[in-house]
Design a protein around this motif. Sequence first.
Motif, mmCIF file in Angstrom:
data_model
loop_
_atom_site.group_PDB
_atom_site.id
_atom_site.type_symbol
_atom_site.label_atom_id
_atom_site.label_comp_id
_atom_site.label_asym_id
_atom_site.label_seq_id
_atom_site.Cartn_x
_atom_site.Cartn_y
_atom_site.Cartn_z
ATOM 1 N N PRO A 79 45.016 34.850 75.750
ATOM 2 C CA PRO A 79 45.374 33.920 76.822
ATOM 3 C C PRO A 79 44.387 33.969 77.991
ATOM 4 O O PRO A 79 43.808 35.013 78.281
ATOM 5 C CB PRO A 79 46.757 34.408 77.252
ATOM 6 C CG PRO A 79 47.317 35.071 76.039
ATOM 7 C CD PRO A 79 46.146 35.720 75.364
ATOM 8 N N TRP A 130 49.701 30.200 72.752
ATOM 9 C CA TRP A 130 49.556 30.151 74.222
ATOM 10 C C TRP A 130 48.810 28.886 74.641
ATOM 11 O O TRP A 130 49.227 28.194 75.577
ATOM 12 C CB TRP A 130 48.817 31.384 74.708
ATOM 13 C CG TRP A 130 48.585 31.384 76.195
ATOM 14 C CD1 TRP A 130 49.435 31.827 77.169
ATOM 15 C CD2 TRP A 130 47.442 30.867 76.885
ATOM 16 N NE1 TRP A 130 48.894 31.640 78.405
ATOM 17 C CE2 TRP A 130 47.669 31.048 78.274
ATOM 18 C CE3 TRP A 130 46.242 30.285 76.470
ATOM 19 C CZ2 TRP A 130 46.743 30.660 79.240
ATOM 20 C CZ3 TRP A 130 45.319 29.893 77.428
ATOM 21 C CH2 TRP A 130 45.582 30.075 78.794
ATOM 22 N N SER A 139 50.900 25.790 74.401
ATOM 23 C CA SER A 139 51.932 25.739 75.435
ATOM 24 C C SER A 139 51.377 25.260 76.757
ATOM 25 O O SER A 139 52.081 24.628 77.553
ATOM 26 C CB SER A 139 52.576 27.115 75.616
ATOM 27 O OG SER A 139 51.695 28.012 76.273
ATOM 28 N N LYS A 140 50.084 25.536 77.003
ATOM 29 C CA LYS A 140 49.457 25.124 78.272
ATOM 30 C C LYS A 140 49.050 23.656 78.249
ATOM 31 O O LYS A 140 48.835 23.052 79.297
ATOM 32 C CB LYS A 140 48.222 25.989 78.545
ATOM 33 C CG LYS A 140 48.547 27.449 78.845
ATOM 34 C CD LYS A 140 49.431 27.572 80.061
ATOM 35 C CE LYS A 140 49.864 28.994 80.318
ATOM 36 N NZ LYS A 140 50.799 29.102 81.460
ATOM 37 N N SER A 141 48.918 23.081 77.067
ATOM 38 C CA SER A 141 48.464 21.688 76.972
ATOM 39 C C SER A 141 49.627 20.708 76.845
ATOM 40 O O SER A 141 49.413 19.508 76.755
ATOM 41 C CB SER A 141 47.522 21.536 75.770
ATOM 42 O OG SER A 141 48.186 21.885 74.563
#
Length: 306
Positions: free
Chosen positions: A169, A300, A303-305
Amino acid sequence: MAIFKKRIWITGNGFLGKNFERYLEKYDYEIFLTERKTLDLRNYVKVKKFISNNQPDVILQTAGKVGGIIRNKKEKFELLNDNIIVSSNIISASNEVLKDIKFLNFPSSCIYPNNKKRRITEEDFKFNNIEESSANYALAKIVSYEMCNALFFQNKQYINVIPSNLYGPFDNFNPDESHVIPGLIYKMLNTYDDLYLPGSGLAKRDFLYIEDFIGAVKKIIDAKKVNFPSLNISSNEIITIKKLVDKIKKHTNYKNNIYFKKDGLDGTLYKCLSSKRIRKVYNWKEKVNLDKGIYKTIKWLKSKSQ
């Protein structure tokens, strides 16, 4: 009665810095992390004043400009100049201001000689024969390595902690600046045509998930005294780039063909570190194997996009 908390300064907020903050804040430390917009580490006066005002017990020198083969080729001057200035300022100012400090410097494994045929030990460091594709970045890291080494032999706790190829991450997933794992993950998640990759795929590396690396560093932070000037931290998995590509292809569910250009951009053909010292002295071992680490990194990023 007041409980003493170790004050830890994390000097940069990139991949290493963000992960250190994320994991170490779970423990009984007082953490402060700086970033470029709040403290210009290229300014010695400001660095010295910051250290004097904050009096850290531990400094984690995570600040600097990093990148893979492509960035090392495009930004030779910047990688050399910025990294030398920043590291020199922090090491010199901390040594000038603080009487008792544990300073952990994180040079890259590219400081080691090119094309060893076995795992690289801490004693293998030499000034000569570094890999040409990362020579300027490596030279800057060698300067910081030697500064800390010199201070260690003046009975000061300036320790070089040398990781193998880290990933996880908060990594840099920009394909023009990234290291191999984040770059491959990004390309396979965002490309719908065939991929053409630099090199032959035959180079061998060892990769370590960032959480395991921080677990090892925590043991060094908590040690009363470190008796070695340098410590390698690496996994027990050695893999060719071609096999790594196959693993990432499976985890990203990439459906197209992948070809290697065979253009000579392999870097050193064998760069894998021995971590016997850290394992023996601090009873450390990694918990996340490569397949699990790649899976966690992809999860990870997705999930951020979202």
